[in-house]
Enzyme design. Structure first.
Site, PDB file in Angstrom:
ATOM      1  N   ASN A 137     -15.856 -15.695  16.870  1.00 21.73           N
ATOM      2  CA  ASN A 137     -15.687 -15.414  15.338  1.00 21.73           C
ATOM      3  C   ASN A 137     -14.307 -15.946  14.713  1.00 21.73           C
ATOM      4  OD1 ASN A 137     -17.472 -13.972  14.734  1.00 21.73           O
ATOM      5  ND2 ASN A 137     -16.541 -12.387  15.703  1.00 21.73           N
TER       6      ASN A 137
ATOM      7  N   HIS B 178     -22.216  -1.668  11.663  1.00 20.86           N
ATOM      8  CA  HIS B 178     -21.642  -2.174  13.161  1.00 20.86           C
ATOM      9  C   HIS B 178     -21.113  -0.574  14.278  1.00 20.86           C
ATOM     10  CE1 HIS B 178     -18.237  -3.466  15.450  1.00 20.86           C
ATOM     11  NE2 HIS B 178     -18.861  -4.322  16.293  1.00 20.86           N
TER      12      HIS B 178
ATOM     13  N   GLU C 208     -21.027  -3.405   5.518  1.00 22.85           N
ATOM     14  CA  GLU C 208     -20.354  -4.022   6.087  1.00 22.85           C
ATOM     15  C   GLU C 208     -20.662  -4.924   4.802  1.00 22.85           C
ATOM     16  OE1 GLU C 208     -21.430  -5.392   9.164  1.00 22.85           O
ATOM     17  OE2 GLU C 208     -21.835  -3.918  10.285  1.00 22.85           O
TER      18      GLU C 208
ATOM     19  N   SER D 282     -22.810  -8.628  10.742  1.00 24.23           N
ATOM     20  CA  SER D 282     -22.072  -9.326  11.883  1.00 24.23           C
ATOM     21  C   SER D 282     -23.087 -10.097  12.524  1.00 24.23           C
ATOM     22  CB  SER D 282     -21.125  -8.835  12.274  1.00 24.23           C
ATOM     23  OG  SER D 282     -22.047  -7.230  13.258  1.00 24.23           O
TER      24      SER D 282
ATOM     25  N   ASP E 222     -16.768  -2.637   5.346  1.00 18.42           N
ATOM     26  CA  ASP E 222     -16.102  -3.180   6.728  1.00 18.42           C
ATOM     27  C   ASP E 222     -16.239  -5.118   5.912  1.00 18.42           C
ATOM     28  OD1 ASP E 222     -15.323  -4.255   8.517  1.00 18.42           O
ATOM     29  OD2 ASP E 222     -16.866  -3.056   9.709  1.00 18.42           O
TER      30      ASP E 222
ATOM     31  N   HIS F 188     -16.077 -10.018   8.520  1.00 18.94           N
ATOM     32  CA  HIS F 188     -16.430 -11.163   8.274  1.00 18.94           C
ATOM     33  C   HIS F 188     -16.623 -11.605   7.240  1.00 18.94           C
ATOM     34  CE1 HIS F 188     -18.304 -10.300  12.214  1.00 18.94           C
ATOM     35  NE2 HIS F 188     -18.774  -9.607  12.759  1.00 18.94           N
TER      36      HIS F 188
ATOM     37  N   LYS G  22     -10.660 -12.355  13.345  1.00 20.14           N
ATOM     38  CA  LYS G  22     -11.750 -13.098  13.214  1.00 20.14           C
ATOM     39  C   LYS G  22     -11.759 -13.944  12.144  1.00 20.14           C
ATOM     40  CE  LYS G  22     -14.924  -8.720  13.452  1.00 20.14           C
ATOM     41  NZ  LYS G  22     -15.066  -8.795  15.090  1.00 20.14           N
TER      42      LYS G  22
HETATM   43  C1  LIG Z   1     -18.666  -5.798  11.598  1.00 18.78           C
HETATM   44  C2  LIG Z   1     -17.214  -4.985  12.550  1.00 18.78           C
HETATM   45  N1  LIG Z   1     -16.113  -4.278  11.868  1.00 18.78           N
HETATM   46  C3  LIG Z   1     -15.497  -3.931  13.398  1.00 18.78           C
HETATM   47  C4  LIG Z   1     -15.654  -4.922  14.520  1.00 18.78           C
HETATM   48  C5  LIG Z   1     -14.427  -4.835  15.400  1.00 18.78           C
HETATM   49  O1  LIG Z   1     -13.425  -5.040  14.830  1.00 18.78           O
HETATM   50  P1  LIG Z   1     -12.193  -5.608  15.995  1.00 18.78           P
HETATM   51  O2  LIG Z   1     -12.758  -6.851  16.676  1.00 18.78           O
HETATM   52  O3  LIG Z   1     -10.511  -6.197  15.449  1.00 18.78           O
HETATM   53  O4  LIG Z   1     -12.216  -4.551  17.104  1.00 18.78           O
HETATM   54  C6  LIG Z   1     -16.416  -6.049  14.486  1.00 18.78           C
HETATM   55  C7  LIG Z   1     -16.422  -6.954  15.712  1.00 18.78           C
HETATM   56  O5  LIG Z   1     -17.340  -6.869  16.560  1.00 18.78           O
HETATM   57  C8  LIG Z   1     -17.352  -6.446  13.211  1.00 18.78           C
HETATM   58  O6  LIG Z   1     -18.244  -7.225  14.017  1.00 18.78           O
END
Ligand SMILES: Cc1ncc(COP(=O)(O)O)c(C=O)c1O
Length: 374
Positions: free
Chosen positions: A34, A121, A167, A171, A196, A199, A229
């Site tokens: 990412n 997520h 989101e 993701s 969120d 990405h 990311k």
């Molecule tokens: C949509 C989403 N939120 C949160 C996270 C978690 O973030 P981090 O990798 O900083 O723990 C991810 C990571 O894969 C994600 O894809």
């Protein structure tokens, strides 16, 4: 019972269903990370880290933020992040996973409703296990389904405040939430909108602020910007009204009872924000790569373009997804198969991630290899 029997049996069950996970070394062209803007290895971010080390920024914080762990680098990052994203306040945590689960576990009150996208997520699901509110899923990206869920809850006598959790860019599918419609629903129903941006941060929006830039600063909007990311380092920034970040400082168990993240990494994250703001070239180059890839995926493979740097190729069967990913890895392309429960049953896929760690020529070679493997 022999020692570890339940664990061994569980792993055997996963293997039978082609779901066993194992760590693999990084090898081949990067179609899996990412690190969208290739900042993780950039000379610019390395220089930020070296400058921070040279001025004596510590590697470790030494304690919780509320005890000895608070450092001026944390506060500098948070002040700059709030200004950058356009929120009243920002709070930095060690990971997006921890931040998301803590947000959902902490902010909704008893009697509140959390309507979350069906594809949200795992970190949000983790928070939902702990929340005092009531949780219901809504069909993926269906704004009406969110409104209907809130209306049904009110009709059942729901008295608290609704929270809409999405989101901005999904993701595993690379598609975008209908943020404007969801914001209108949130306003109409006096709901909070929890977005969120994991990405999207650094990749989309004015100055790389993400897809929710137009909504930041509203009293009912909370955003999460991960730093591991597009920003190329680690940690996560919550951007929210100050009363909510103050509330987290007082009530967020994941914030209170955890060692503060590294001040050095705070300096690096601040440098990454400055880089995405001041140097749009990387974002522009990624957008060009995504456009070129979209044309190839559509024309050569008949795969609908996602419109973002995350391009799924849905294969359905777990075993097939892993076999095709394995063949691509053998051919020098680091593409990973993604299986349930990360994605819904029957939608195992290749998740092709487009980053500045590869060129257009690499993408063309990958598309040809996927065509051959299929
Ligand atoms: C949509 C989403 N939120 C949160 C996270 C978690 O973030 P981090 O990798 O900083 O723990 C991810 C990571 O894969 C994600 O894809």
């Amino acid at each position: 019972m022999a020692p570890h029997d339940p664990h061994r049996r569980h792993l055997e069950g996963l293997a039978r269903r082609d779901r066993l996970r194992a760590l693999a070394p990084r090898a081949g062209l990067d179609f899996a990370s990412n690190d969208y803007l290739s900042l993780a290895t950039s000379p610019e971010l390395r220089a930020v880290a070296e400058a921070a080390l040279a001025r004596g920024v510590p590697l470790g914080s030494g304690g919780s933020r509320l005890l000895r762990g608070n450092h001026p680098e944390h506060e500098a990052l948070e002040a700059e992040a709030a200004a950058f994203f356009g929120a009243e306040s920002a709070l930095w945590l060690s990971s997006g996973y921890g931040a998301n689960s803590m947000l959902v576990a902490t902010l909704p009150q008893r009697g509140d409703l959390i309507v979350h996208d069906a594809l949200i997520h795992a970190s949000t699901h983790e928070g939902l296990r702990l929340t005092r509110g009531e949780a219901v899923p809504a069909a993926h990206n269906d704004a009406d389904a969110f409104a209907d869920a809130i209306a049904a809850w009110r009709a059942r006598g729901g008295m608290g405040r609704p929270w809409i959790a999405v989101e901005s860019l999904y993701s595993m599918d690379g598609d975008r939430a209908p943020l404007a419609a969801l914001a209108a629903i949130a306003d109409r129903h006096e709901a909070y909108l929890l977005i969120d941006e994991a990405h999207a941060t650094g990749v989309f929006g004015a100055d790389g602020r993400g897809l929710a830039g137009a909504l930041e600063g509203r009293e009912n909007v909370v955003t999460l910007h991960t730093c591991g990311k597009g920003l190329g380092c680690e940690g996560a920034l919550i951007a929210a009204p100050r009363v909510l970040t103050d509330y987290i400082v007082n009530q967020g168990r994941g914030f209170i009872f955890s060692t503060a993240p590294s001040p050095l990494m705070a300096a690096v994250a601040r440098g990454a924000l400055a880089l995405v703001r001041d140097r749009p070239e990387r974002r522009d180059r990624l957008a060009a790569l995504v456009a070129a890839a979209a044309a190839l995926f559509e024309h050569e493979l008949g795969v609908a373009a996602s419109g973002s740097q995350i391009q799924p190729v849905i294969l359905g069967d777990n075993g097939r997804a892993m076999r095709v990913a394995g063949a691509l890895q053998q051919a020098g392309f680091d593409v990973r198969g993604i299986r349930p429960p990360t994605v819904p049953d029957g939608t195992a896929r290749l998740r092709v991630s487009l980053t500045l760690n590869v060129s257009e020529t690499d993408v063309a070679a990958l598309v040809a290899a996927i065509g051959a493997a299929l």
